[in-house]
Design an enzyme around this catalytic site. Sequence first.
Site, PDB file in Angstrom:
ATOM      1  N   ASN A  44       0.846  -1.202   0.000  1.00 35.95           N
ATOM      2  CA  ASN A  44       0.000   0.000   0.000  1.00 35.95           C
ATOM      3  C   ASN A  44       0.877   1.246   0.000  1.00 35.95           C
ATOM      4  O   ASN A  44       1.948   1.283   0.624  1.00 35.95           O
ATOM      5  CB  ASN A  44      -0.986   0.002   1.172  1.00 35.95           C
ATOM      6  CG  ASN A  44      -0.348  -0.138   2.537  1.00 35.95           C
ATOM      7  OD1 ASN A  44       0.708  -0.744   2.687  1.00 35.95           O
ATOM      8  ND2 ASN A  44      -0.974   0.427   3.542  1.00 35.95           N
ATOM      9  N   ILE A  45       0.421   2.247  -0.747  1.00 34.89           N
ATOM     10  CA  ILE A  45       1.169   3.502  -0.884  1.00 34.89           C
ATOM     11  C   ILE A  45       0.188   4.637  -0.595  1.00 34.89           C
ATOM     12  O   ILE A  45      -0.745   4.866  -1.383  1.00 34.89           O
ATOM     13  CB  ILE A  45       1.765   3.644  -2.303  1.00 34.89           C
ATOM     14  CG1 ILE A  45       2.646   2.433  -2.636  1.00 34.89           C
ATOM     15  CG2 ILE A  45       2.570   4.947  -2.414  1.00 34.89           C
ATOM     16  CD1 ILE A  45       3.037   2.337  -4.108  1.00 34.89           C
ATOM     17  N   GLU A  46       0.376   5.281   0.545  1.00 37.39           N
ATOM     18  CA  GLU A  46      -0.573   6.312   0.978  1.00 37.39           C
ATOM     19  C   GLU A  46      -0.157   7.683   0.470  1.00 37.39           C
ATOM     20  O   GLU A  46       0.970   7.887  -0.010  1.00 37.39           O
ATOM     21  CB  GLU A  46      -0.675   6.287   2.511  1.00 37.39           C
ATOM     22  CG  GLU A  46      -1.207   4.938   2.993  1.00 37.39           C
ATOM     23  CD  GLU A  46      -1.463   4.859   4.480  1.00 37.39           C
ATOM     24  OE1 GLU A  46      -0.996   5.737   5.250  1.00 37.39           O
ATOM     25  OE2 GLU A  46      -2.155   3.896   4.878  1.00 37.39           O
ATOM     26  N   CYS A  55      -4.052   0.548  -2.663  1.00 37.48           N
ATOM     27  CA  CYS A  55      -3.888  -0.669  -1.852  1.00 37.48           C
ATOM     28  C   CYS A  55      -2.795  -1.566  -2.435  1.00 37.48           C
ATOM     29  O   CYS A  55      -2.462  -1.492  -3.632  1.00 37.48           O
ATOM     30  CB  CYS A  55      -5.181  -1.467  -1.816  1.00 37.48           C
ATOM     31  SG  CYS A  55      -6.533  -0.696  -0.935  1.00 37.48           S
ATOM     32  N   GLU A  57      -2.944  -4.750  -3.113  1.00 36.79           N
ATOM     33  CA  GLU A  57      -3.428  -5.672  -4.147  1.00 36.79           C
ATOM     34  C   GLU A  57      -3.436  -4.999  -5.516  1.00 36.79           C
ATOM     35  O   GLU A  57      -3.049  -5.593  -6.524  1.00 36.79           O
ATOM     36  CB  GLU A  57      -4.852  -6.146  -3.825  1.00 36.79           C
ATOM     37  CG  GLU A  57      -4.979  -6.902  -2.528  1.00 36.79           C
ATOM     38  CD  GLU A  57      -5.306  -5.994  -1.341  1.00 36.79           C
ATOM     39  OE1 GLU A  57      -4.746  -4.883  -1.260  1.00 36.79           O
ATOM     40  OE2 GLU A  57      -6.122  -6.408  -0.500  1.00 36.79           O
ATOM     41  N   CYS A  92     -10.135  -5.154   0.175  1.00 36.67           N
ATOM     42  CA  CYS A  92     -11.263  -4.218   0.133  1.00 36.67           C
ATOM     43  C   CYS A  92     -12.078  -4.438  -1.144  1.00 36.67           C
ATOM     44  O   CYS A  92     -11.641  -5.112  -2.090  1.00 36.67           O
ATOM     45  CB  CYS A  92     -10.774  -2.780   0.241  1.00 36.67           C
ATOM     46  SG  CYS A  92     -10.133  -2.106  -1.308  1.00 36.67           S
ATOM     47  N   CYS A  95     -10.464  -3.435  -4.510  1.00 37.15           N
ATOM     48  CA  CYS A  95      -9.459  -4.402  -4.996  1.00 37.15           C
ATOM     49  C   CYS A  95     -10.138  -5.658  -5.538  1.00 37.15           C
ATOM     50  O   CYS A  95      -9.707  -6.219  -6.551  1.00 37.15           O
ATOM     51  CB  CYS A  95      -8.472  -4.750  -3.889  1.00 37.15           C
ATOM     52  SG  CYS A  95      -7.377  -3.369  -3.503  1.00 37.15           S
TER      53      CYS A  95
HETATM   54  N1  THU Z   1      -5.277  -1.445   2.401  1.00 37.71           N
HETATM   55  C1  THU Z   1      -4.715  -2.268   1.456  1.00 37.71           C
HETATM   56  O1  THU Z   1      -3.564  -2.075   1.055  1.00 37.71           O
HETATM   57  N2  THU Z   1      -5.456  -3.288   0.982  1.00 37.71           N
HETATM   58  C2  THU Z   1      -6.741  -3.562   1.349  1.00 37.71           C
HETATM   59  O2  THU Z   1      -7.374  -4.424   0.768  1.00 37.71           O
HETATM   60  C3  THU Z   1      -7.349  -2.821   2.443  1.00 37.71           C
HETATM   61  C4  THU Z   1      -6.622  -1.613   2.917  1.00 37.71           C
HETATM   62  C5  THU Z   1      -4.494  -0.315   2.914  1.00 37.71           C
HETATM   63  C6  THU Z   1      -4.986   1.026   2.485  1.00 37.71           C
HETATM   64  C7  THU Z   1      -4.452   1.923   3.582  1.00 37.71           C
HETATM   65  O3  THU Z   1      -3.133   2.330   3.232  1.00 37.71           O
HETATM   66  C8  THU Z   1      -4.384   1.026   4.795  1.00 37.71           C
HETATM   67  O4  THU Z   1      -4.537  -0.297   4.326  1.00 37.71           O
HETATM   68  C9  THU Z   1      -5.434   1.317   5.843  1.00 37.71           C
HETATM   69  O5  THU Z   1      -6.697   1.324   5.279  1.00 37.71           O
END
Ligand code: THU
Length: 132
Positions: A44-46, A55, A57, A92, A95
Amino acid sequence: MTKKEIELFSCAVRAAENSYSPYSHFRVGAALLTESGQVFTGCNIENVSYSLTICAERTAIFKAVSEGFSAFTAIAVAGSSSDDFSKPCHPCGACLQVLSQFCGDDFMVILSDGAHTLKDFLPFVFSDDNLS
Ligand code: THU
């Protein structure tokens, strides 16, 4: 879990090391297995503009598709706010929808609690059928 599933899950845990998650502090890694046996990982890259976060995935699947791969058999996902990845991190909805573009009902989703199918998570899906 089979040995191969455990290996793929371990790849996902390792991929979470590269997570850029300064806001949630929740690290997620994904490892996507192609039909021909390659593994594409993602994390995940915010972003400071939160909704631009991607996300793990989708990072993995976009990497793979951009490299010319579009046939997949499984994805492993690992997420945690600590070093303990034993609690399942469920993909999620966004994804799952993106995965469903390329993967059928029998595509495997490997979490810390074992192997599931894409259909387990998404029994009904918006697809090309809905457009026709
Ligand atoms: N996140 C994912 O990378 N994959 C998911 O399927 C659910 C959530 C990440 C997004 C965010 O950076 C962190 O989890 C918290 O929501």
